[in-house]
Enzyme design. Structure first.
Site, PDB file in Angstrom:
ATOM      1  N   CYS A  80     -13.260  -3.354  -1.115  1.00 44.22           N
ATOM      2  CA  CYS A  80     -12.130  -2.965  -0.283  1.00 44.22           C
ATOM      3  C   CYS A  80     -11.722  -4.130   0.609  1.00 44.22           C
ATOM      4  CB  CYS A  80     -12.523  -1.757   0.565  1.00 44.22           C
ATOM      5  SG  CYS A  80     -11.228  -1.208   1.706  1.00 44.22           S
ATOM      6  N   CYS A  83     -12.555  -3.061   4.469  1.00 43.99           N
ATOM      7  CA  CYS A  83     -13.905  -2.879   5.023  1.00 43.99           C
ATOM      8  C   CYS A  83     -15.016  -3.506   4.187  1.00 43.99           C
ATOM      9  CB  CYS A  83     -14.190  -1.402   5.226  1.00 43.99           C
ATOM     10  SG  CYS A  83     -14.461  -0.468   3.692  1.00 43.99           S
ATOM     11  N   CYS A 126     -10.437   4.365  -0.267  1.00 44.32           N
ATOM     12  CA  CYS A 126     -11.802   3.930  -0.004  1.00 44.32           C
ATOM     13  C   CYS A 126     -12.489   5.023   0.814  1.00 44.32           C
ATOM     14  CB  CYS A 126     -11.787   2.616   0.773  1.00 44.32           C
ATOM     15  SG  CYS A 126     -13.407   2.077   1.369  1.00 44.32           S
ATOM     16  N   CYS A 129     -13.409   3.646   4.654  1.00 43.76           N
ATOM     17  CA  CYS A 129     -12.403   3.392   5.700  1.00 43.76           C
ATOM     18  C   CYS A 129     -11.067   4.107   5.484  1.00 43.76           C
ATOM     19  CB  CYS A 129     -12.168   1.896   5.850  1.00 43.76           C
ATOM     20  SG  CYS A 129     -11.273   1.145   4.468  1.00 43.76           S
ATOM     21  N   CYS A 150      -5.119   3.059 -10.984  1.00 45.49           N
ATOM     22  CA  CYS A 150      -4.041   2.082 -10.859  1.00 45.49           C
ATOM     23  C   CYS A 150      -4.072   1.598  -9.404  1.00 45.49           C
ATOM     24  CB  CYS A 150      -2.727   2.779 -11.196  1.00 45.49           C
ATOM     25  SG  CYS A 150      -1.311   1.708 -11.232  1.00 45.49           S
TER      26      CYS A 150
END
Length: 168
Positions: A80, A83, A126, A129, A150
């Protein structure tokens, strides 16, 4: 800047790329301390560019074929951008020719699915976060898993396998 030392144990465990890992308790401690080495915003996350904020926070979308990872098929780990949580391994990436990076499987427990406000799609975020990643589509037949995540390139950071091995 991403501190690989803190997320390496999770990378080892999840991706199976490196050959040595820390004991389980040390892995969780390293993850808990991950944000201490970032250049954080007020929430303790990586500082986002205006374009990253538009997509990650305000649920925007990159233009098709404009993202950094659309064609990249290198071996490694996708984390991510907000984070540094590991989200996808390169082993699950495929070319769906849709204009965005596509994965047929997330790292277990790292991506949550939510109904999109349009009622037609399923948003992916995610788990750690809440960063907007993109959308997931089922039943398209691109892979045996019949799933396509996607994902906006700008929502991700790629860590090459060679860099991970060098840190282990």
């Amino acid at each position: 800047m991403l501190n690989l030392k803190n997320i390496l144990p999770t990378i080892c465990l999840i991706a199976g790329i490196a050959t040595s890992c820390q004991p389980k308790a040390e892995k969780h401690e390293a993850l808990a301390n991950n944000n201490a080495t970032l250049s954080p915003d007020s929430a303790g996350y990586n500082k986002l560019s205006p374009e990253q904020e538009r997509i990650i926070v305000h649920k925007g979308t990159e233009r098709p074929y404009s993202g950094e990872y659309v064609k990249d098929m290198g071996e490694g780990l996708y984390v991510c951008a907000r984070c540094n949580e590991p989200l996808y391994t390169s082993k699950t990436k495929f070319d769906a020719r849709c204009g965005w990076p596509s994965f047929d499987e997330e790292i277990a427990g790292k991506v949550k699915r939510l109904p999109d406000p349009d009622g037609m799609r399923t948003e992916i975020q995610c788990v750690k976060c809440g960063a907007h990643l993109g959308h997931v589509f089922l039943g398209e037949g691109f892979t045996a898993k019949n799933t396509r995540h996607c994902v906006n390139s700008i929502s991700l950071k790629f860590i090459p396998a060679a860099e991970i091995r060098a840190k282990s």
